[in-house]
Design a protein around this motif. Structure first.
Motif: not given
Length: 300
Positions: A146-154
């Protein structure tokens, strides 16, 4: 900041909610199934509703099947809750609070035997040896995707063993404390039943774990993984001996075959250098944690 905590009714969750509140954060508790207005983390619609209603600045995801033993007995439930539940939370957060930080809590169990007894750094290969460990490795992969694909702050966490008040009695240390208390009260014969006492683990006081999570909410690097560990090992036997010493209870120790795991990791330690670089330091001892558990169960 406003922090939503999943699994606040669990061992670490209760300590974390109190610690976050003491640090000045606004805490929203997403209690689990069976509690009043409880949330099944796999219910994507309910998770989405909760996030839209609370609009947190950050989420700490603790809700999980957390027992290695239980995961061997029910791997399907473990994978469903831990992986599907994490995916449901990430998906809902992406829509409801796209700028929120998500602290996804995993486990040092994901390393398995790969470190060969040396404290594992975050770039060590993963070798899960239980359905629990496999589920945590998979949940972490979903979070990082999710971080790599959508930029989610994980930010992902691999926590090693921790001890303190409030841990379920099916874990080793509270089980020992409960048995010692029963022996002290004369309610049980002076025989303490255990699983395998030879494994060496990396133990922290739960309050130091809470400190680490609060720090990572503020300073952790998005898309990174952090070990929450001490880098030091203690055998289960050494902790039991210390509990016997502190409680001053005399008991014979017997291994109960029903308490043995199908597969065991001889030594599991974590390298906390990455976390320490952010300013974290351990402030309590393992003996402090053992005393807390013994006191909780009335074994002092």
């Amino acid at each position: 900041m406003k922090v939503l905590v999943t699994g606040p009714d669990g061992f670490v969750g209760g300590h974390l909610c109190r610690g976050l509140a003491a640090a000045g954060h606004d805490v929203v508790e997403a209690r689990g199934p069976g509690m009043e207005e409880g949330l099944d983390i796999r219910d994507a619609a309910r998770v989405d509703e909760l996030l839209h209603a609370s609009l947190p600045d950050a989420v700490v995801h603790l809700a999980a099947v957390s027992s290695v033993g239980k995961s061997h007995r029910d791997p399907v439930e473990t994978l469903d809750v831990n992986v599907v539940g994490t995916a449901a939370l990430l998906s809902a957060a992406r829509k409801a609070v796209p700028s929120a930080r998500l602290l996804v809590v995993g486990s040092g169990e994901v390393y398995g035997r790969t470190s060969g007894g040396v404290p594992a750094a975050e770039d060590a290969p993963l070798e899960p040896l239980s359905p629990y460990a496999a589920s945590k490795a998979a949940a972490e992969m979903v979070a990082l995707q999710f971080h790599r694909s959508y930029g989610t702050d994980v930010v992902c966490v691999r926590s090693f063993s921790h001890i303190g008040r409030g841990q379920a009695p099916d874990f080793a240390i509270p089980s020992f404390a409960a048995q010692l208390a029963a022996i002290r009260r004369g309610e049980a014969p002076p025989v303490l039943r255990t699983g395998d006492l030879t494994p060496v683990r990396d133990f922290l006081h739960v309050a130091d774990v809470v400190d680490a999570y609060e720090l990572l909410l503020r300073k952790g690097r998005a898309g990174s993984v952090y070990n929450v560990a001490s880098g030091e090992g203690h055998s289960i036997r050494s902790l039991l001996d210390e509990m016997l010493d502190v409680s001053r209870v005399q008991a014979k120790v017997e291994v109960d075959p029903s308490r043995l795991r199908p597969v065991e990791i001889p030594v599991l330690l974590g390298d906390p250098a990455r976390l320490k670089a952010l300013g974290w330091t351990r402030r309590r001892t393992v003996r402090d944690a053992l005393r807390d558990v013994l006191d909780e169960h009335g074994a002092l």
